[in-house]
Design a protein around this motif. Sequence first.
Motif, mmCIF file in Angstrom:
data_model
loop_
_atom_site.group_PDB
_atom_site.id
_atom_site.type_symbol
_atom_site.label_atom_id
_atom_site.label_comp_id
_atom_site.label_asym_id
_atom_site.label_seq_id
_atom_site.Cartn_x
_atom_site.Cartn_y
_atom_site.Cartn_z
ATOM 1 N N LEU A 168 0.803 -1.232 0.000
ATOM 2 C CA LEU A 168 0.000 0.000 0.000
ATOM 3 C C LEU A 168 0.829 1.272 0.000
ATOM 4 C CD1 LEU A 168 -2.832 -0.994 2.521
ATOM 5 C CD2 LEU A 168 -2.736 -1.322 0.051
ATOM 6 N N THR A 202 -1.138 6.486 2.284
ATOM 7 C CA THR A 202 -2.156 5.569 1.773
ATOM 8 C C THR A 202 -3.527 6.208 1.948
ATOM 9 O OG1 THR A 202 -2.921 3.265 1.811
ATOM 10 C CG2 THR A 202 -2.469 4.294 3.943
ATOM 11 N N HIS A 256 -7.329 -3.743 -0.078
ATOM 12 C CA HIS A 256 -6.394 -4.784 0.344
ATOM 13 C C HIS A 256 -7.099 -5.819 1.220
ATOM 14 C CE1 HIS A 256 -2.642 -6.673 1.585
ATOM 15 N NE2 HIS A 256 -3.077 -6.595 2.831
ATOM 16 N N GLN A 294 -7.594 2.316 -0.378
ATOM 17 C CA GLN A 294 -6.533 1.332 -0.597
ATOM 18 C C GLN A 294 -6.525 0.262 0.491
ATOM 19 O OE1 GLN A 294 -3.379 4.409 -0.985
ATOM 20 N NE2 GLN A 294 -2.736 3.291 -2.802
#
Length: 239
Positions: A111, A210, A218, A214
């Motif tokens: 990330l 980040t 993930h 994101q």
Amino acid sequence: MAGAPGSQSHQGSSSPDEEGSSTWGAPAGAQASLPDALRVKVAGLVLLLLLKYRTKQPTTRAEMLAAVSRDDRDRFPVIFRRACEYLQLVFGVDVKEVDPREHSYVLVSILGLSCDGTPSGRDGMPKTSLLVLVLWVILLEDDRAPEEAVWEALGVMGVYAGREHVFYGEPRELLTEVWVQEGYLEYRQVPGSEPARYEFLWGPRAHAETSGVQVLQHILAVNSRQPGVSVSVRRGCEP
């Protein structure tokens, strides 16, 4: 290395109910589906790549093949893929190819996070995956996670405040001191709470490196796969 990421060091033991059971501990299930000999090869490759990460050196496909041994060269793609999955889930690092001609690889934090969870000048394993989980819990709690909610979530994967973890060290120091000093987390008293209660928020460095989208993507990538078997990895994990 073939055990569950939530496994404790000799300083603390727990019952089976306390051990990590979330998909964050998935590599244990993935490894269990492999023959014992192959699991040993995966563990050896993980250790090699972590050593290269700590010494900030790239590693080549030739070095990895040497670590696996000639007898298992045909199965190297499977061993390499499983090692990549383990590194991403447990330590929060991706394997990225940096020189296609030399087949050279490095480990990078997931990330775009630049931390590895280890204070400057101190040796240790990368801990980015743990930070991502904490950031995710904060998102779930409307950007302000009560301290008890964070420890409850980490307890599912065998991480407890005040108990040394085999990979992550002492997590309370990590969350309330190291990552606060580095700007990834804020740890503060809930205004007006009596007795005093504390909460975690994203720090300025987390916002800079980040985003909530994101982190969510993930987490979804991890949980959308068959539990314990697969996780998305960078293109570098296709030697």
